[in-house]
Structure formats: C-alpha cells, structure tokens
Design an enzyme around this catalytic site. Sequence first.
Site, PDB file in Angstrom:
ATOM      1  N   HIS A 195      -8.024  -1.119   1.066  1.00  0.00           N
ATOM      2  CA  HIS A 195      -7.348  -2.435   0.289  1.00  0.00           C
ATOM      3  C   HIS A 195      -8.156  -3.695  -0.183  1.00  0.00           C
ATOM      4  CE1 HIS A 195      -4.043  -0.394   2.714  1.00  0.00           C
ATOM      5  NE2 HIS A 195      -5.122   0.427   3.271  1.00  0.00           N
ATOM      6  N   LYS A 254     -12.063  -4.575   8.655  1.00  0.00           N
ATOM      7  CA  LYS A 254     -11.679  -5.800   7.417  1.00  0.00           C
ATOM      8  C   LYS A 254     -12.724  -6.454   7.708  1.00  0.00           C
ATOM      9  CE  LYS A 254      -8.364  -8.913   9.291  1.00  0.00           C
ATOM     10  NZ  LYS A 254      -7.190  -9.898   8.560  1.00  0.00           N
ATOM     11  N   GLN A 298       1.093 -11.650  -3.618  1.00  0.00           N
ATOM     12  CA  GLN A 298      -0.586 -10.521  -3.197  1.00  0.00           C
ATOM     13  C   GLN A 298      -0.852 -10.346  -4.932  1.00  0.00           C
ATOM     14  OE1 GLN A 298       0.060  -7.678  -0.040  1.00  0.00           O
ATOM     15  NE2 GLN A 298      -1.205  -9.254   1.552  1.00  0.00           N
ATOM     16  N   CYS A 302       1.040  -1.251  -0.037  1.00  0.00           N
ATOM     17  CA  CYS A 302      -0.190  -0.060  -0.107  1.00  0.00           C
ATOM     18  C   CYS A 302       0.486   1.408   0.126  1.00  0.00           C
ATOM     19  CB  CYS A 302      -1.158   0.078   1.290  1.00  0.00           C
ATOM     20  SG  CYS A 302      -0.555  -0.696   2.301  1.00  0.00           S
ATOM     21  N   HIS A 314      -5.753  -1.656  -4.352  1.00  0.00           N
ATOM     22  CA  HIS A 314      -5.801  -0.064  -3.613  1.00  0.00           C
ATOM     23  C   HIS A 314      -6.962   0.878  -4.543  1.00  0.00           C
ATOM     24  CE1 HIS A 314      -2.219  -1.755  -1.760  1.00  0.00           C
ATOM     25  NE2 HIS A 314      -3.231  -1.846  -0.432  1.00  0.00           N
ATOM     26  N   ASP A 322      -3.100  -7.866  -4.985  1.00  0.00           N
ATOM     27  CA  ASP A 322      -3.567  -6.645  -3.966  1.00  0.00           C
ATOM     28  C   ASP A 322      -3.849  -5.201  -5.057  1.00  0.00           C
ATOM     29  OD1 ASP A 322      -3.538  -5.342  -1.752  1.00  0.00           O
ATOM     30  OD2 ASP A 322      -1.517  -5.369  -1.440  1.00  0.00           O
ATOM     31  N   ARG A 341       7.340 -10.871   5.019  1.00  0.00           N
ATOM     32  CA  ARG A 341       7.003 -11.114   6.419  1.00  0.00           C
ATOM     33  C   ARG A 341       7.535 -12.371   7.737  1.00  0.00           C
ATOM     34  NH1 ARG A 341       0.318  -9.249   5.750  1.00  0.00           N
ATOM     35  NH2 ARG A 341       0.940  -8.665   3.940  1.00  0.00           N
TER      36      ARG A 341
END
Length: 648
Positions: A521, A475, A388, A341, A392, A390, A370
């Site tokens: 997200h 979320k 991911q 992000c 945004h 991902d 991570r």
Amino acid sequence: MKVRLPDGKEIELKEGATARDLAEALGGRWKKEAVGAIVNGELYDLMKPLPEGAEVRLITRKDPEFQHLFRHTLAHVLAQAVREFFQQKGYPPDSVKLGVGPVIEHGFYYDIDAPEPISDADLPAIEEIMRDILRRDLPLRRYELPREEALARYQGKDRYKVALIQDIPEGEPISFYEQEGFTDLCRGPHVPRTGLIPPHFKLTHVAGAYFKGDANNPQMQRVYGVAFRSKEELKDYLWQLEEAKKRDHRRLGRELELFLIDPMVGKGLILWLPKGNVIREELIRFMREEQTKRGYQLVTTPHIGSLELYKTSGHYPYYAESQFPPMELEDEAYLLKPMNCPHHIRIYAAKKRSYRELPLRLAEFGTVYRYEQSGELHGLTRVRGFTQDDAHIFCTPEQVKEEFKAVIELTLHVFDTLGLKDFRARIGTRAPGSDKYVGDDAHWALAERQIQEAASEMGLSYTVEEGDAAFYGPKLDFVVKDALGREWQLGTIQVDYNLPERFAITYTGPDGEPHRPVMIHRAPFGSIERFLGILIEHFAGEFPLWLAPVQAAIVPIAERHHPYAERVRAALGAAGLRVEADLRSERMQAKIRDWETRKVPVILVVGDREAEEGTVALRDRRRKVRGVFPLAEVVADLKARVDGRKLE
RNA sequence: GCCGGCGUAGCUCAGCGGUAGAGCAACCGCCUCGUAAGCGGUAGGCCGCCGGUUCGAAUCCGGCCGCCGGCUCCA
C-alpha cells in the site's frame, strides 16, 4: 575518589564528592562561575555525587547546556509559584499536586493537579510569583531517599508521586530537589540557586494533559513556558512565532481563497475553492504523470462499500470506532470507505492472475472518510474526508524489495520537485504483545526486515518506532513539521501479507500452482488535503509558477492601455497560462499592491512604451522589477518554467 | 472524546448592563495615473444558537454549536 579533567589531569576528591566540590577544589573562577558539569557526556548539576573515575568538564553560564539546567529549574519554580498562587487564594499547600515537569524544545512545562482550573488569565500573576522566587535567590538542595522511605512520604497523600516512584527502575537513585521548603521528586539536573536563572521567560498557555499520557488516568493541567538566556532570544522566539502564524495554512487558505470549512457542511470536511482546486488538480496531474511513467494503471471505485467487504478486510471490527457508522437499508449494510484497498483487491480478484502480470500496480485518487475525534480536527491536516494518492502493488514475495525501493524513489522525487527538504523517515513496527494487529508473526517479521533493507539500500536514514505499524502490516512514513512545529505524516509505504490472505487472492506461478501475492500500500502525498496544507505553509502561500492559481497578472497603466493588456492576456492564455488582466479603475500602484498581496508570481505592467514595442515590463512577487522584455519571449519563458515544474 | 480559551459586518478588531462602531473588502461615482494602498459616497449585523437573571443583556449566568491551544487517539 578520583575524577579526570578535560586536560587529562586527575583530581583527588573526598568520597561522594559533587561537581561543586570539584569547583571548590579547583578554586579561582570555577568556584564562582561553575553552574554544572558534563560527566561522562551527561549533564550533571553541582549537587549530584560524581561517579568514581568520571571524566568531568565544568560548565558556566556561557555554555549552551546551561539553558537546559535553568529551564528545568524553572519548571520547579513554576510549580512552587502555582502552589503559592493557590495558597494566596486560601487553599492548603498540599491541595496542589504535581505530575511531571520536563524541559522541552523552547522551555518547559509542569503537569499540575490544582484545586481550581488555571486559566490563561492567571498566568501573569503566576509569572510574577516566579520572578519573585528568582529574586529571592533560593539555594537548591539535593538528596536521595531509599525507595521505602520515598514511597512512605507520599503514600496515601499523593497518588501521582507514588506512581512516579514506582516507575523508577530498581537500582536507580530516588532523588529529591528542594528550595525553600518546596520539595519535588526529580532526577535533575538543576541550577544551584534560583538567582542564577535568567529572567527571560514567559508562561505561554495552559492545556489539559492526562497523567502519564494515558487517557484512563486523571487529566492534569499542563502549564507551558518558554525560557531563554537573553532577552533578545526570547524576543526573537516570540517574533518568529508571530511570523510562523502568518504561514498557517488555515489563515492563508482563507486569505488566498484556497479552501473553506463550513460548519453547515460539516466539520473536518473541505470545500475546495476555484483557486485552491487549481493547485489540487496540478498536484494530481503531476502524480498521475509520474505514476504512468512508473507502470501504474488508474482505476476508479465508489465511495462506499458493503459492510461484508470490510468485515473480510478486517477494517470493520478493528477500526469501527474511527469510521462513520454503517448505513443500513433493507437487509444490507454499507460503509463509507475508510480505505481503498478492499476495492482494489476485488479488482485484482476479478480474474485469474498470472505471475506474468505482476507486479500489478493499481492507482486511484480515492476519497476516504474517517471519523476523527472532534478535538483532533485541524485545518487541512486532520480532516474527516480526504483524497489519497493511493495505489496497491500486487507482487510476488521476491519482488517486494525492488517495488518498495521504487516507491521510495517516487516519493523522494515528489519531495524534491517541491523543494521539501526538511522531512524525516520513520519505520513503524508492531508493538509486541498488542492485539490490534492481524496476521502471523513470520509475515510481520519478514515485512519489517524487507522495509528496513529497502530503506537502507535507498540511502534513507530513518528511525524505527514500535507500535506505529498499520493494523495489517509495518510501514515506512515520511514525516514533516508544519509552520508551528507540529509533526505530520505525509507519504506512507506499507508492506502487507495479511489482506491477500484474508481475501484469499492468488496468482498462478510458473509451476502452474496458485501462489499468494504480497501487497504494497502506498501514497506518496499521503492525503492530498494534508499534503497541500503542508505545502501552503512550506511556500508561505508563494507557490511556484506551475502551481500558482493565478500565474500572471497584467496591469495596464492607464485606460488607454486596456486593449493591449487584453492582447497580452490572450497571448499568455493561448499558451495555457493562468492569467488575469486587471482592468479595474484603480491606480497602477494599487493594482500592483493587490496582486503582490495575493502572492501572484508574475506581474506584467503595460503602458505606452510596451504597447508600442510589443513588450511587457516584468515584475515578480519578490518586489523586483526585472525589466522590459518582448512579449513572445516572456510567454516562452513562463511556459518553459511551468512545463519544467521549476521551483523558480 | 477530555482540559482551558475564544465566537460582534466578508476580513481584522473596538465596545463589556442603557438606541451596534472603525479600518480593509464589496457596490456606485469621480480621477487615467510608470512599479506596494487616489478621492467621495452607498450598502452591509437575530453581537454563534437556546434558555435564565434584570425595568433593560452584545455585555452577567447556564446549556448547546463552532473555532483555537494542548492531551488522548490516529488506517
């Protein structure tokens, strides 16, 4: 006192009467067969006093609720057996202390603080003692004590029980169950005698477990067991467990050569092999197409970012312990990115944005790193580096709900395409009073409301779980179970009012003034690694045609059919299908078996007849011989199934 | 990270103080076959790593690494 029976009849009983008193009052078969009761919808045993005016239905060993009763009592029997086990080894009885011992899905467990480690090898001996306790047919007795007396009994002797008693809310009875001198603080319910417990149980494993689930507390040893009403159910369960293990993605990943985890590369780091990577790429392609249809734009950002970036985003101080430590050189520090992000926010911030541009949807198959605790790593489902799907979404506050709903639609479409029906939706909200969140209360409350509204309007049923929010916002997660019943979070959608604030990003509204956008997200797969791990187990390695690493194998019957096999391969290959011609010097039967074990969806056998007619003999992996078809027809059919991403 | 268990050939496993084994896979050869394993041969091992006990360790003990089952954590 009076109680009411299911047929509406009222029965007069003495004060403090139990279900046993009721069974005796009713007489007949109840006297012998009652093992418990449903009291105002709640499971009671025969020993607990009934409330005045209760609706009572007695149950027998035939009722499903019986299972709960004897599983619970088995936990006590286990505790008693462990105590006897250590007494036989010469330890005093009070050297074995007890935590909690509840009923779980297929059985029970008990948390035990024992003078020596309990190992798997001890379980058969403990089981034998348990069976002996069942044979002794011990009656259970229930009694209550006032709080002071209950505390006094354990004060200075058993800190676990003292803590458990202190946790019992004021006004609730503090009850004990006792059989043959073995007494335990317990809310019940239990069977009236150990002899009623079916002997169809098995202690399965031992594991460490912190007292009350808190890592600051001492760790106890949790002994797990399974228990059923009949020998068949136990056998079935153990068989199903073995079958489930065959679906394990770690096993299939190796057998089907999908991926590798090499300690020399590092734990929790996935090496995708050619076959696995085919699936991975197909999933990415699928998602990219679906996102393009829905107005997303793709971006690409680097795997690291300056520490300043993450200090601004809040990742650095808040989640420092689950990140790889910063890399420092000269006077700069960089972080391996734990999330995409911040990078996307900087893309947003690169120029002045107008309300006319919103919603702006920036998507990236971004790989993040991570530092997960070593004990937590697990195949593809918990790793230290993952990609991911991902994106945004930057939008106005008014657009949040519609955008959120559109993401729910996308996620459901993805699940539907893959036949994932067995999932649940979970809304994670902020835990009150915790300091691990950023942002102000009004924004949190608004975001939590918007998520619930969006989910409800999409007809999604969900549970709300406090404390499950991301640090920057609440979320909605999509959660599935793996083959062995463990839950994993896949897709996630998060509303965020905080990062736009921290990065001070704006857009110019119709009024010409700067306004703060809201971010969503979202990642429908979540992590491609985890999603694929779940998918491997979901399909048990038998991927639908569009995902199968090898979509068709061609098996010539004899060497003279090799040229025709080659031609068939070329025809399928030209249509974009992934196909292999098996020209090994093996018998046809052996080849078929090999391709079946490799779970290839389609096998095309070619011999004299096929070569002559320009046909192929079609066989699918469910061992079905489908018949002989013209080659062109088969190519067209397979192609259509692939393009339609059919589940078969 | 914590508790318990397990590390022998690419895979599945046997051996558990006295010279490292099997099946499958791989490789070579023979066989050319109609819907789930044709036959024969060859090669393959620092018995996870380091240390200790012992005349002698894959085997017993300790540490480390990795994996498995849980617990805790989880953006």
